[in-house]
Design a protein around this motif. Structure first.
Motif, PDB file in Angstrom:
ATOM      1  N   TRP A  80      -2.593  11.376   4.359  1.00 19.31           N
ATOM      2  CA  TRP A  80      -3.047  10.470   3.507  1.00 19.31           C
ATOM      3  C   TRP A  80      -1.753   9.395   3.630  1.00 19.31           C
ATOM      4  N   THR A  83      -2.933   7.193   5.903  1.00 22.09           N
ATOM      5  CA  THR A  83      -4.143   6.071   5.619  1.00 22.09           C
ATOM      6  C   THR A  83      -3.320   4.906   5.327  1.00 22.09           C
ATOM      7  N   SER A  84      -4.153   3.653   5.822  1.00 15.47           N
ATOM      8  CA  SER A  84      -3.399   2.389   5.891  1.00 15.47           C
ATOM      9  C   SER A  84      -3.014   2.015   4.320  1.00 15.47           C
ATOM     10  N   LEU A  86      -3.708  -0.659   3.056  1.00 17.01           N
ATOM     11  CA  LEU A  86      -4.687  -1.316   2.326  1.00 17.01           C
ATOM     12  C   LEU A  86      -5.824  -0.494   1.796  1.00 17.01           C
ATOM     13  N   SER A  87      -5.912   0.780   2.458  1.00 15.04           N
ATOM     14  CA  SER A  87      -7.122   1.733   2.092  1.00 15.04           C
ATOM     15  C   SER A  87      -6.334   2.259   0.764  1.00 15.04           C
ATOM     16  N   ARG A  88      -5.206   2.758   0.712  1.00 15.79           N
ATOM     17  CA  ARG A  88      -4.648   3.398  -0.366  1.00 15.79           C
ATOM     18  C   ARG A  88      -4.813   2.291  -1.842  1.00 15.79           C
ATOM     19  N   GLN A  89      -4.676   1.162  -1.341  1.00 21.56           N
ATOM     20  CA  GLN A  89      -4.710  -0.122  -2.515  1.00 21.56           C
ATOM     21  C   GLN A  89      -6.054  -0.215  -2.938  1.00 21.56           C
ATOM     22  N   GLN A  90      -6.955   0.115  -2.080  1.00 21.02           N
ATOM     23  CA  GLN A  90      -8.389   0.028  -2.667  1.00 21.02           C
ATOM     24  C   GLN A  90      -8.791   1.001  -3.846  1.00 21.02           C
ATOM     25  N   VAL A  91      -8.165   2.308  -3.317  1.00 17.58           N
ATOM     26  CA  VAL A  91      -8.352   3.555  -4.532  1.00 17.58           C
ATOM     27  C   VAL A  91      -7.972   3.214  -5.704  1.00 17.58           C
ATOM     28  N   ARG A  94      -9.920   0.352  -7.357  1.00 16.14           N
ATOM     29  CA  ARG A  94     -11.173   1.090  -8.201  1.00 16.14           C
ATOM     30  C   ARG A  94     -10.781   1.832  -9.221  1.00 16.14           C
ATOM     31  N   THR A 139       1.144  -3.661  -1.698  1.00 15.13           N
ATOM     32  CA  THR A 139       1.387  -4.137  -0.291  1.00 15.13           C
ATOM     33  C   THR A 139       2.807  -5.108  -0.259  1.00 15.13           C
ATOM     34  N   GLY A 216     -12.343   7.280  -5.275  1.00 10.87           N
ATOM     35  CA  GLY A 216     -12.211   7.741  -3.886  1.00 10.87           C
ATOM     36  C   GLY A 216     -11.104   8.130  -3.180  1.00 10.87           C
TER      37      GLY A 216
END
Ligand code: NAD
Length: 519
Positions: A80, A83-84, A86-91, A94, A139, A216
């Motif tokens: 975790w 994990t980038s 940006l991917s954590r931000q996407q979670v 959502r 970010t 996610g």
């Protein structure tokens, strides 16, 4: 009933994903991405505070189950953290959407377990949602710092890096907002999280966990255990937990701060309060009295930022009868009943404690101008209701002034000058929030600069900062040196790199590893 997360949750009671569907629902654990029934033989009843009926049971998590939860957090952490961002931000992006879609359902669960009105419960979720929205700006929040040419051929870089496994211990009074102060910010920064909600109101946290999973969040990033002292001691002592977020009473908070710190953890602890509203005679009377009534009695006074003490300065003393009249008009009822302004207290013990503190005022020479002790709410005769209560002629040495009452009780003191009022506020051990009501800018400035209180409102009765700022507190209301949300939350600085003759900083991880000097 099945939880419909992608559209809307339709349940008005416990959803079946995170609770069993037997006659009395049992609250599940959330371990490694699964909602599991505890094997514990020790359970705590959950009551509806408006009726005192048992509506569910929450387990005292066993040692083996807590070990499994921690192992899951620990195992998940490296992936975790890698994990980038940006991917954590996407979670989180959502997640904020799913919370919005399910806000009313979470609020219903809060009213069922905690008792506050549906409007207050929606506010509870909404204030937590704002923190999740703030977490989406990770970010920018995670940017480090650099300084080139610190000496010949040498630059310095600082990175904000996750700590590891973090844990949260939450109180009963904001079942959604406070867990949402804790795990979303920690996790978006790359930490994994072990959450222990209040054993009296675990429902909102379980629903929020389900929504987080559906956003996610990978299995194991968030784990949930339940219980009281044993679970708390486990969190304080476990070597794999690097940081603890606590919100609650001083009794628990001082203990957790001391025990967790002793084990080398970073502990943030926001605790009890006695918030003063200073009313100057030049204030806008209409506005001030309305605000005082809302801030003293709203949510039945079970807010850490409730304005539970009024100091009437000079001629403002004459406004007391009108204050009483307005408080009388508030409607006390079960939180899900239309028109309710305030609901019940959390437990019969809380009601008894509040009534005893009102009694102490009479014994020690104060006057009860409005007495909510004997209130009866039709249809809810067994509920833990106390009506709005106003105690005047209060002196700083009285028990009802010294103790945090945490009920719908306003204690009123009087002074002749602003300076006397400031002295009273600063002599009180707590420093969570305060407000001054005045139309004079110089008075407002003087007050806000001289009071030693974390959050100061000028004509704002409950000055809770928005999440781009941090929530704070001073003196007995606060332990530790880190704050919830705001920029402060990312102060997980672990390493500073000093780089000499190192030009190509955008290398792949492997090549960077070879080139970086030991940190
Ligand atoms: P509490 O201290 O009783 O419980 C908080 C958490 O600590 C719970 O999860 C509980 O299981 C655990 N706990 C309780 N007693 C413990 C003990 N002796 N040892 C170890 N763990 C223990 O608090 P509460 O009654 O749930 O919440 C009300 C209090 O929280 C009030 O004092 C209020 O002012 C405070 N509060 C403060 C803030 C803030 O930001 N300053 C916000 C909300 C609530």
């Amino acid at each position: 009933r099945i939880l419909q997360v992608s559209s809307r949750v339709n349940s008005t009671r416990y959803p079946s994903s995170s609770f069993s569907s037997s006659s009395v629902s049992t609250v599940k654990l959330f371990i490694n991405g699964k909602f599991v029934e505890s094997g514990s033989d020790k359970w705590i009843d959950i009551h509806n505070p408006a009726t005192n009926e048992v509506i569910g049971r929450v387990p005292q998590t066993t040692k083996a189950e807590m070990d499994a939860a921690i192992a899951s957090c620990k195992h998940t952490f490296p992936a975790w953290a890698d994990t980038s961002v940006l991917s954590r931000q996407q979670v989180l992006l959502r997640y904020q959407q799913l919370i919005k879609e399910n806000l009313k359902e979470i609020a219903k669960l809060i009213t069922l377990e905690q008792g506050k009105t549906l409007a207050d419960a929606e506010g509870d979720v909404f204030r937590g949602l704002q923190v999740v929205e703030h977490a989406c700006s990770v970010t920018s929040l995670l940017l480090g710092e650099t300084m080139p040419s610190i000496t010949k051929d040498m630059d310095i870089y600082s990175y904000r890096l996750p700590l590891g496994v973090c844990a949260g211990i939450a109180p009963f009074n904001f079942p959604a907002m406070i867990p949402l102060w804790m795990f979303p910010m920690a996790m978006v920064c790359g930490n994994t999280f072990l959450m222990k909600p209040s054993e009296r109101v675990p429902g909102a946290t379980m629903l929020l966990a389900k929504l987080f999973q559906d956003s996610g969040a990978p299995d194991g990033t968030l784990n949930i255990i339940h219980g009281q002292h044993e679970a708390v001691n486990y969190i304080c002592d476990h070597p794999d937990i690097k940081a603890i977020s606590f919100v609650g009473s001083n009794q628990a908070g001082e203990y957790i701060f001391e025990r967790g710190s002793r084990h080398g953890k970073r502990v943030q602890a926001n605790m009890g309060a006695k918030n003063h509203g200073v009313v100057m005679p030049d204030a806008n009377k209409e506005n001030t009295l309305n605000q005082l009534v809302g801030a003293a009695f709203g949510a039945a006074g079970q807010r850490c930022m409730a304005l539970s003490t009024a100091i009437l300065v000079g001629e403002a003393k004459k406004w007391l009868p009108e204050l009483v009249e307005r408080a009388k008009n508030l409607r006390v009822n079960a939180g899900d009943q239309p028109g309710a302004d305030l609901g019940p207290l959390i437990t019969p013990q809380a009601k008894e404690r509040v009534c005893n503190l009102i009694d102490s005022g009479t014994r020690e020479g104060a006057s009860i101008l409005l007495d909510g002790r004997k209130i009866k709410v039709k249809g809810y005769e067994n509920g833990n209701f106390v009506g709005p209560t106003i105690i005047s002629n209060v002196k700083p040495n009285m028990t009802c002034y010294k103790e945090e009452i945490f009920g719908p009780v306003l204690v009123v003191l009087e002074t002749d000058t602003l300076d006397e009022a400031i002295k009273i506020v600063n002599d009180n051990p707590y420093g969570n929030g305060t407000a001054i009501f005045t139309t004079n800018g110089a008075t407002a400035r003087k007050y806000s600069h001289l009071v030693d209180v974390g959050q100061v409102g000028v004509n704002v009765p409950i000055p809770v900062p928005l999440p781009m700022f941090s929530f704070t507190g001073s003196r007995a209301s606060f332990r530790g040196d880190t704050n919830f949300y705001g920029k402060q939350v990312t102060l997980s600085l672990k390493k500073i790199f000093s780089l000499r003759n190192f030009l190509n900083i955008f290398r792949s991880k492997d090549s960077a590893k070879k080139a970086l000097p030991a940190a």
